[in-house]
Enzyme design. Sequence first.
Site, mmCIF file in Angstrom:
data_model
loop_
_atom_site.group_PDB
_atom_site.id
_atom_site.type_symbol
_atom_site.label_atom_id
_atom_site.label_comp_id
_atom_site.label_asym_id
_atom_site.label_seq_id
_atom_site.Cartn_x
_atom_site.Cartn_y
_atom_site.Cartn_z
ATOM 1 N N ASP A 81 43.950 36.139 45.163
ATOM 2 C CA ASP A 81 43.732 35.180 46.263
ATOM 3 C C ASP A 81 45.039 34.954 47.032
ATOM 4 O O ASP A 81 45.046 34.857 48.260
ATOM 5 C CB ASP A 81 43.232 33.840 45.704
ATOM 6 C CG ASP A 81 42.095 34.038 44.724
ATOM 7 O OD1 ASP A 81 40.951 34.148 45.159
ATOM 8 O OD2 ASP A 81 42.381 34.136 43.507
ATOM 9 N N ARG A 112 30.835 33.310 40.808
ATOM 10 C CA ARG A 112 31.501 33.794 39.592
ATOM 11 C C ARG A 112 31.007 33.047 38.343
ATOM 12 O O ARG A 112 30.731 33.672 37.325
ATOM 13 C CB ARG A 112 33.021 33.692 39.741
ATOM 14 C CG ARG A 112 33.592 34.597 40.835
ATOM 15 C CD ARG A 112 35.080 34.405 40.987
ATOM 16 N NE ARG A 112 35.657 35.177 42.080
ATOM 17 C CZ ARG A 112 35.828 34.716 43.320
ATOM 18 N NH1 ARG A 112 35.469 33.476 43.632
ATOM 19 N NH2 ARG A 112 36.357 35.486 44.251
ATOM 20 N N ARG A 114 45.698 37.823 49.227
ATOM 21 C CA ARG A 114 44.818 37.770 50.409
ATOM 22 C C ARG A 114 45.377 36.777 51.434
ATOM 23 O O ARG A 114 45.357 37.032 52.637
ATOM 24 C CB ARG A 114 43.409 37.340 49.973
ATOM 25 C CG ARG A 114 42.675 38.434 49.233
ATOM 26 C CD ARG A 114 41.352 37.948 48.638
ATOM 27 N NE ARG A 114 40.621 39.074 48.074
ATOM 28 C CZ ARG A 114 39.698 38.979 47.123
ATOM 29 N NH1 ARG A 114 39.396 37.795 46.624
ATOM 30 N NH2 ARG A 114 39.080 40.052 46.681
ATOM 31 N N HIS A 166 40.388 30.667 40.225
ATOM 32 C CA HIS A 166 39.991 31.864 40.970
ATOM 33 C C HIS A 166 38.497 31.685 41.248
ATOM 34 O O HIS A 166 37.638 32.197 40.529
ATOM 35 C CB HIS A 166 40.244 33.132 40.147
ATOM 36 C CG HIS A 166 39.715 34.373 40.832
ATOM 37 N ND1 HIS A 166 40.159 34.799 42.066
ATOM 38 C CD2 HIS A 166 38.754 35.263 40.465
ATOM 39 C CE1 HIS A 166 39.513 35.901 42.417
ATOM 40 N NE2 HIS A 166 38.647 36.193 41.466
#
Length: 264
Positions: free
Chosen positions: A150, A90, A153, A177
Amino acid sequence: MIANKPSRVAIIGAGSVGSTAAYACTLQGCASEVLLVDIDEKMRDAQVLDLQDCGFVSDTKVRAGSFADAGAADIIVITAGAKQRPGESRPELVGRNRAILASVLKNMQPIQPDAVLLIVANPVDALTSVAQQLSGLPKNQVLGSGTFLDSERLRAALADRLGVAQTAVHAYVIGEHGDSQVVAWGSATVGNTPLLQLPGMAGVNLPELAVSVRDKAQSIIAAKGATHFGIGTCVASLCAAILNDKRHVRPVSHYIPDLDVCIR
Ligand SMILES: NC(=O)C1=CN([C@@H]2O[C@H](COP(=O)(O)OP(=O)(O)OC[C@H]3O[C@@H](n4cnc5c(N)ncnc54)[C@H](O)[C@@H]3O)[C@@H](O)[C@H]2O)C=CC1
Ligand SMILES: CC(=O)C(=O)O
C-alpha cells in the site's frame, strides 16, 4: 577461501503471487536457492521449469521443494491460500486461509528455530497473528507483508503527480492491509520538504487519493483477477533485506503488545 552458507527462501504457494515472488527473488539474486512448494505438484513443477529459464541472468537456483524442505529454509514465505474474487473483501478469506495456513505450518514442522516466517496470504494481518500462535517461532520472527505494498502504491501515485522519482517520496500507509488503512500524511516528505507544503500538492483531494490507493487492488482484481507484480517485488525486497541484514525500514505487520494484534 571460505564459502558462505547457502541461503534459502521457501515460497509456499506457487500461484500468481508465489511464482512472481520467486521471479523477483531470482532477478534480484536475493538467495542461493528459492524453493517452490504447492499442493498442486504438477503446476508447481511447471512453474519451476518456467522460472529455471531465467537462470542465465541469476545465480539463484529455483527448485521444487517439499514442506519438510521448506521448514529448513532461512525465510518461509506463505502465499498459499484463496484470493479475492471481484468485490470480495480480504476478511472474507479468513476461514479458508486460516485452515490452509494451519495445515501448511503443521506439514513444515519442525521449522528450524532461526527461520523468519513472512505471511503474504490474506487477510495478512490476521494470518500473521495466527502464524505467531501456531508456528512455534518467537513472535519477532513472524512478520506479515503489512502495508508495504500500500505504501509503495501511495509513493507511486505521489511521485507521478509531483514528477519526481518514487524513491524521493517518503510516505507510509499504516494500520491494516485492508479497508481501515490510514495514510500518514503528516510525516510524509519529498526529499526533506514536508509533502503537504509542496506547491504541487495544492488543491489535491487527500481523502480521494487515499481511497484510490486503498482500492487499487480491487480495480486490478476486477480487470485481471489478481495482483501479483507489486507484492512479488515487495517479497523479494524483504527477503534480500533480511538475508543481507540491510537494515531497511519497511512497514511490515508485526506484533504490537499494547493492542495485542499484528498490524503495521
Ligand atoms: N499481502 C498482500 O499484499 C497480497 C496478498 N495476496 C494474497 O496472496 C494469496 C495468494 O494469491 P494468488 O497467488 O493470486 O492465488 P493463486 O490461487 O494464484 O495461488 C494460490 C496457490 O496456493 C496453493 N495452495 C492452496 N492450498 C495450499 C496448501 N495447503 N499448501 C500449499 N499450497 C496451497 C494453490 O494450489 C495455489 O497454487 C491470496 O490470499 C491473496 O489475497 C495477493 C496480493 C497481495
Ligand atoms: C490482493 C491484495 O491484498 C492487494 O493487492 O493489495
